[in-house]
Design a protein around this motif. Structure first.
Motif, mmCIF file in Angstrom:
data_model
loop_
_atom_site.group_PDB
_atom_site.id
_atom_site.type_symbol
_atom_site.label_atom_id
_atom_site.label_comp_id
_atom_site.label_asym_id
_atom_site.label_seq_id
_atom_site.Cartn_x
_atom_site.Cartn_y
_atom_site.Cartn_z
ATOM 1 N N SER A 74 0.802 -1.219 0.000
ATOM 2 C CA SER A 74 0.000 0.000 0.000
ATOM 3 C C SER A 74 0.834 1.268 0.000
ATOM 4 N N GLU A 75 2.092 1.172 0.438
ATOM 5 C CA GLU A 75 2.991 2.321 0.501
ATOM 6 C C GLU A 75 2.391 3.464 1.305
ATOM 7 N N GLY A 76 1.755 3.139 2.444
ATOM 8 C CA GLY A 76 1.265 4.160 3.358
ATOM 9 C C GLY A 76 -0.077 4.763 3.016
ATOM 10 N N ALA A 77 -0.749 4.285 1.994
ATOM 11 C CA ALA A 77 -2.048 4.840 1.622
ATOM 12 C C ALA A 77 -3.115 4.410 2.621
ATOM 13 N N ASP A 78 -4.153 5.244 2.785
ATOM 14 C CA ASP A 78 -5.220 4.929 3.736
ATOM 15 C C ASP A 78 -5.915 3.620 3.390
ATOM 16 N N TRP A 79 -6.119 3.384 2.079
ATOM 17 C CA TRP A 79 -6.840 2.183 1.678
ATOM 18 C C TRP A 79 -6.004 0.927 1.906
ATOM 19 N N GLY A 80 -4.703 1.097 2.208
ATOM 20 C CA GLY A 80 -3.835 -0.055 2.372
ATOM 21 C C GLY A 80 -3.809 -0.621 3.769
ATOM 22 N N ILE A 81 -4.541 -0.025 4.722
ATOM 23 C CA ILE A 81 -4.582 -0.549 6.083
ATOM 24 C C ILE A 81 -5.498 -1.770 6.120
ATOM 25 N N THR A 82 -4.935 -2.919 6.490
ATOM 26 C CA THR A 82 -5.697 -4.165 6.564
ATOM 27 C C THR A 82 -6.122 -4.419 8.001
ATOM 28 N N ARG A 83 -7.396 -4.686 8.202
ATOM 29 C CA ARG A 83 -7.912 -5.008 9.534
ATOM 30 C C ARG A 83 -7.903 -6.518 9.708
ATOM 31 N N GLN A 84 -7.195 -6.969 10.720
ATOM 32 C CA GLN A 84 -7.048 -8.399 10.978
ATOM 33 C C GLN A 84 -7.663 -8.751 12.328
ATOM 34 N N ILE A 85 -8.486 -9.789 12.348
ATOM 35 C CA ILE A 85 -9.006 -10.302 13.614
ATOM 36 C C ILE A 85 -7.869 -10.995 14.355
ATOM 37 N N VAL A 86 -7.673 -10.650 15.612
ATOM 38 C CA VAL A 86 -6.661 -11.303 16.438
ATOM 39 C C VAL A 86 -7.276 -12.596 16.973
ATOM 40 N N VAL A 87 -6.747 -13.729 16.539
ATOM 41 C CA VAL A 87 -7.367 -15.027 16.805
ATOM 42 C C VAL A 87 -6.845 -15.604 18.122
ATOM 43 N N PRO A 88 -7.734 -15.996 19.029
ATOM 44 C CA PRO A 88 -7.298 -16.646 20.276
ATOM 45 C C PRO A 88 -6.796 -18.064 20.010
ATOM 46 N N GLN A 89 -6.052 -18.609 20.965
ATOM 47 C CA GLN A 89 -5.413 -19.911 20.781
ATOM 48 C C GLN A 89 -6.414 -21.019 20.471
ATOM 49 N N ALA A 90 -7.579 -20.987 21.093
ATOM 50 C CA ALA A 90 -8.543 -22.073 20.934
ATOM 51 C C ALA A 90 -9.070 -22.194 19.509
ATOM 52 N N LEU A 91 -8.912 -21.153 18.701
ATOM 53 C CA LEU A 91 -9.494 -21.158 17.357
ATOM 54 C C LEU A 91 -8.450 -21.204 16.251
ATOM 55 N N ARG A 92 -7.173 -21.187 16.594
ATOM 56 C CA ARG A 92 -6.143 -21.032 15.566
ATOM 57 C C ARG A 92 -6.043 -22.233 14.635
ATOM 58 N N GLN A 93 -6.098 -23.449 15.187
ATOM 59 C CA GLN A 93 -6.009 -24.634 14.337
ATOM 60 C C GLN A 93 -7.173 -24.695 13.356
ATOM 61 N N LYS A 94 -8.356 -24.330 13.816
ATOM 62 C CA LYS A 94 -9.525 -24.335 12.945
ATOM 63 C C LYS A 94 -9.385 -23.302 11.839
ATOM 64 N N VAL A 95 -8.851 -22.135 12.175
ATOM 65 C CA VAL A 95 -8.678 -21.085 11.176
ATOM 66 C C VAL A 95 -7.675 -21.532 10.107
ATOM 67 N N ILE A 96 -6.565 -22.143 10.537
ATOM 68 C CA ILE A 96 -5.581 -22.630 9.562
ATOM 69 C C ILE A 96 -6.196 -23.718 8.695
ATOM 70 N N SER A 97 -6.972 -24.596 9.307
ATOM 71 C CA SER A 97 -7.621 -25.664 8.552
ATOM 72 C C SER A 97 -8.561 -25.095 7.494
ATOM 73 N N MET A 98 -9.287 -24.043 7.845
ATOM 74 C CA MET A 98 -10.174 -23.403 6.876
ATOM 75 C C MET A 98 -9.391 -22.836 5.702
ATOM 76 N N ALA A 99 -8.218 -22.259 5.988
ATOM 77 C CA ALA A 99 -7.427 -21.621 4.941
ATOM 78 C C ALA A 99 -6.630 -22.612 4.109
ATOM 79 N N HIS A 100 -6.413 -23.820 4.640
ATOM 80 C CA HIS A 100 -5.547 -24.776 3.937
ATOM 81 C C HIS A 100 -6.285 -26.017 3.447
ATOM 82 N N SER A 101 -7.187 -26.565 4.261
ATOM 83 C CA SER A 101 -7.728 -27.896 3.992
ATOM 84 C C SER A 101 -9.188 -27.923 3.573
#
Length: 234
Positions: A74-101
């Motif tokens: 984004s090179e510092g542009a306003d539209w380049g700010i990405t909002r990311q949900i901070v995932v707790p430990q109990a949900l991380r394996q499921k999130v990776i599984s969704m993205a990979h498997s």
């Protein structure tokens, strides 16, 4: 913003709806607050208006901990700010599984899976955990690229042959479209010295049929003259 993570209805096909997590914003917010590994990030929470375009920051959106991450492209542009949900430990394996498997993810490699997750999620040590998940994925181990480098087998040049029919090369070709007499295979024989070819049509490539064809060939041209007879089977 939460539709890919929580269980809200969306426009995805019915057979993909099961990939969503059975969560709502309140449940996700509670899981984040109960995760001690996320405590340092809650202490860094600030207003969205003061999040620096060039550095990461944390904010609360409807009670959910969000990381504001300046995407490198984004090179510092306003539209380049990405909002990311901070995932707790109990949900991380499921999130990776969704993205990979899952059905729509395609079992991508470590880097592609990691960068896909970065567009929506964040947690400390995410890339290391993604790499471990992909490495241990059973499907990837069965059909994916091997982790180790497989060196090619060494090549052994064929000896120079001068005498005709001292060495012959034999191969079976087929099944082919049947001929008028029902022949669907070819037994090919070639002299290494002269490159003389012979193709014998066969109805089948059983041991009996091949031996009969070879007997006929050798009765005309003689047995290979080297000791022991050298016949190369391809």
């Amino acid at each position: 913003f939460y539709s890919e993570f929580c269980g809200s209805e969306g426009t995805r096909p019915d057979h993909l709806q099961d990939d969503r997590l059975p969560l709502n914003q309140e449940t996700l917010s509670l899981a984040q607050k109960e995760d001690q590994s996320l405590k340092p990030f809650f202490e860094q929470v600030t207003s969205e208006n003061v999040v620096d375009k060039d550095s990461s920051g944390f904010m609360l959106e409807n009670g959910v901990l969000i990381r504001c991450w300046p995407n490198p492209v984004s090179e510092g542009a306003d539209w380049g700010i990405t909002r990311q949900i901070v995932v707790p430990q109990a949900l991380r394996q499921k999130v990776i599984s969704m993205a990979h498997s899952s059905d729509w993810s395609g079992h991508l490699g470590v880097n592609k899976t990691y960068h896909s997750l970065l567009q929506h999620f964040f947690w400390p040590g995410m890339k290391k955990q993604v790499a471990m998940f992909c490495k241990e994925c059973h499907v990837c181990q069965m059909v994916g690229k091997p982790n180790q480098v497989i060196h090619p087998a060494p090549l052994h040049p064929l000896p120079v042959v001068i005498t005709p029919f001292d060495h012959v090369i034999i191969d079976c070709v087929g099944p082919l479209p049947p001929s008028k007499t029902g022949k669907r295979y070819l037994l090919t024989i070639m002299c290494v010295a002269t490159r003389f070819p012979e193709a014998v049509p066969l109805s089948s490539i059983t041991t009996k049929a091949v031996i009969k064809a070879l007997t006929t060939f050798f009765s005309v041209f003689g047995l290979p003259g080297c000791q022991p007879p050298c016949v190369l089977l391809l």
